[in-house]
Design a protein around this motif. Sequence first.
Motif, PDB file in Angstrom:
ATOM      1  N   GLY A   1       0.799  -1.233   0.000  1.00 59.11           N
ATOM      2  CA  GLY A   1       0.000   0.000   0.000  1.00 59.11           C
ATOM      3  C   GLY A   1       0.827   1.275   0.000  1.00 59.11           C
ATOM      4  N   PHE A   2       2.115   1.176  -0.328  1.00 55.05           N
ATOM      5  CA  PHE A   2       2.946   2.381  -0.219  1.00 55.05           C
ATOM      6  C   PHE A   2       2.535   3.479  -1.199  1.00 55.05           C
ATOM      7  CE2 PHE A   2       5.622  -0.344  -3.022  1.00 55.05           C
ATOM      8  CZ  PHE A   2       5.927   0.523  -4.058  1.00 55.05           C
ATOM      9  N   GLY A   3       2.073   3.101  -2.376  1.00 54.14           N
ATOM     10  CA  GLY A   3       1.658   4.112  -3.356  1.00 54.14           C
ATOM     11  C   GLY A   3       0.469   4.926  -2.851  1.00 54.14           C
ATOM     12  N   GLU A   4      -0.483   4.244  -2.254  1.00 51.47           N
ATOM     13  CA  GLU A   4      -1.653   4.948  -1.697  1.00 51.47           C
ATOM     14  C   GLU A   4      -1.216   5.880  -0.569  1.00 51.47           C
ATOM     15  OE1 GLU A   4      -1.715   1.701  -2.370  1.00 51.47           O
ATOM     16  OE2 GLU A   4      -3.412   1.438  -3.748  1.00 51.47           O
ATOM     17  N   ARG A   5      -0.322   5.377   0.278  1.00 55.92           N
ATOM     18  CA  ARG A   5       0.128   6.228   1.393  1.00 55.92           C
ATOM     19  C   ARG A   5       0.890   7.465   0.884  1.00 55.92           C
ATOM     20  NH1 ARG A   5       1.136   1.262   3.561  1.00 55.92           N
ATOM     21  NH2 ARG A   5       3.393   1.411   3.278  1.00 55.92           N
ATOM     22  N   MET A   6       1.690   7.267  -0.168  1.00 56.30           N
ATOM     23  CA  MET A   6       2.405   8.412  -0.754  1.00 56.30           C
ATOM     24  C   MET A   6       1.415   9.421  -1.334  1.00 56.30           C
ATOM     25  SD  MET A   6       5.512   6.475  -2.668  1.00 56.30           S
ATOM     26  CE  MET A   6       6.851   5.702  -1.743  1.00 56.30           C
TER      27      MET A   6
ATOM     28  N   ARG B   1       2.417  -0.025  -8.586  1.00 59.76           N
ATOM     29  CA  ARG B   1       2.080   0.341  -7.208  1.00 59.76           C
ATOM     30  C   ARG B   1       2.209   1.842  -6.974  1.00 59.76           C
ATOM     31  NH1 ARG B   1       5.932  -3.976  -4.280  1.00 59.76           N
ATOM     32  NH2 ARG B   1       7.203  -3.310  -6.062  1.00 59.76           N
ATOM     33  N   LEU B   2       2.901   2.545  -7.897  1.00 65.89           N
ATOM     34  CA  LEU B   2       3.010   4.011  -7.769  1.00 65.89           C
ATOM     35  C   LEU B   2       1.904   4.754  -8.524  1.00 65.89           C
ATOM     36  CD1 LEU B   2       6.883   4.350  -8.093  1.00 65.89           C
ATOM     37  CD2 LEU B   2       5.519   4.927  -6.074  1.00 65.89           C
TER      38      LEU B   2
ATOM     39  N   ALA C   1      -1.642   9.526 -10.166  1.00 64.87           N
ATOM     40  CA  ALA C   1      -3.043   9.925 -10.351  1.00 64.87           C
ATOM     41  C   ALA C   1      -3.413  11.038  -9.378  1.00 64.87           C
ATOM     42  CB  ALA C   1      -3.960   8.710 -10.154  1.00 64.87           C
ATOM     43  N   LYS C   2      -2.897  10.964  -8.162  1.00 63.83           N
ATOM     44  CA  LYS C   2      -3.211  11.992  -7.164  1.00 63.83           C
ATOM     45  C   LYS C   2      -2.657  13.351  -7.590  1.00 63.83           C
ATOM     46  CE  LYS C   2      -4.903  11.632  -3.436  1.00 63.83           C
ATOM     47  NZ  LYS C   2      -6.338  11.819  -3.092  1.00 63.83           N
TER      48      LYS C   2
END
Length: 330
Positions: free
Chosen positions: A75-80, A119-120, A125-126
């Motif tokens: 979940g590192f991409g979501e957390r970033m 995963r990034l 997208a953000k």
Amino acid sequence: MHGHPVIDAHVHVHPDRIETLIAVMEANNLSRVVNLGILEVLGIPFQEGMRAFCKALGQRMVYFSAPDFRDTSLGFGERMAEDLERKVEAGACGLKIFKWLGLRYKDADGNLIPVDDPRLDPLWAKAAKLGVPVLIHTADPVAFFQPFDERNERWEELRRHPDWHFGGPEFLEHDPLLEQRNRVLERHPGTIFSGAHLGEYPENLAYVDACLERYPNLYVDTSARIGEMGRNPVEEVRAFFLKHQDRVIFGTDLVLGWEIFENEGQGNVAGFKPFYDAHWRFFETDERQIEYPGFPTQGRWKVDAITLPDEVLEKLYVGNTLRLIPRLKE
Ligand SMILES: [Zn+2]
């Protein structure tokens, strides 16, 4: 010779060195700077650093935050992405990706994270959703990927910084790294990217030209590569800057207070004057075989200046950066 106020869109300045920065800006006619990732890379608390920047410089500095690659568990991409959102709310104007993506950052299982790792995707997208650009540095000079011996054109520099050499078998080669980056550009057409160091292929302007043609969401900056780009035939360089006059961003890679990258031999304010003057000479005059900014740090060759017209200089120095970073206009 040089009268435009200029935005330097690629600097790394520690909050403790703001006074020096202000003096450098005044001495060199810089109206604003874009400060990249220094808080995260040196572990300075974000709020504290932003307060210091804001207090001393107000709108004259904008900051791009960098993601934290120390925790790369599931979940590192979501957390970033969430971290970016919080930081943009707290004043960050963009995202900075250091070259270690693709070269050194690993996931929690110890595997290298490729630039185009899905995963990034939430992070890219953000950035699009928030309307902030991503300044991405992928790969490094071609010479850093070539054999580490006296025939290497950056031999003296690599001897001073052996850890900048990526010729070993554990590293991908230069071009495949850029191909990874290009797949991200392709997959995220709504995210605006700026490729640091002329998209990290100033040795091959045809390649950068093809990328700019293919990916309308890509800009490139000029930071720290006048040496490489200025060795190409002068008409070719000039034609590149004219053709892509809306997509090239002025930046220098000025470093204050980040020791491993401190611009060598330019530690005081006066020392930066020749550094900036060498940029103005390159872009604005028709001089031949002049020293590039920072000569001879990168190698002992000379460059030819490219004589850009005023309207192109205005875009390079100011206009394109205002378009790249919408929050600069606020
Ligand atoms: Zn930099």
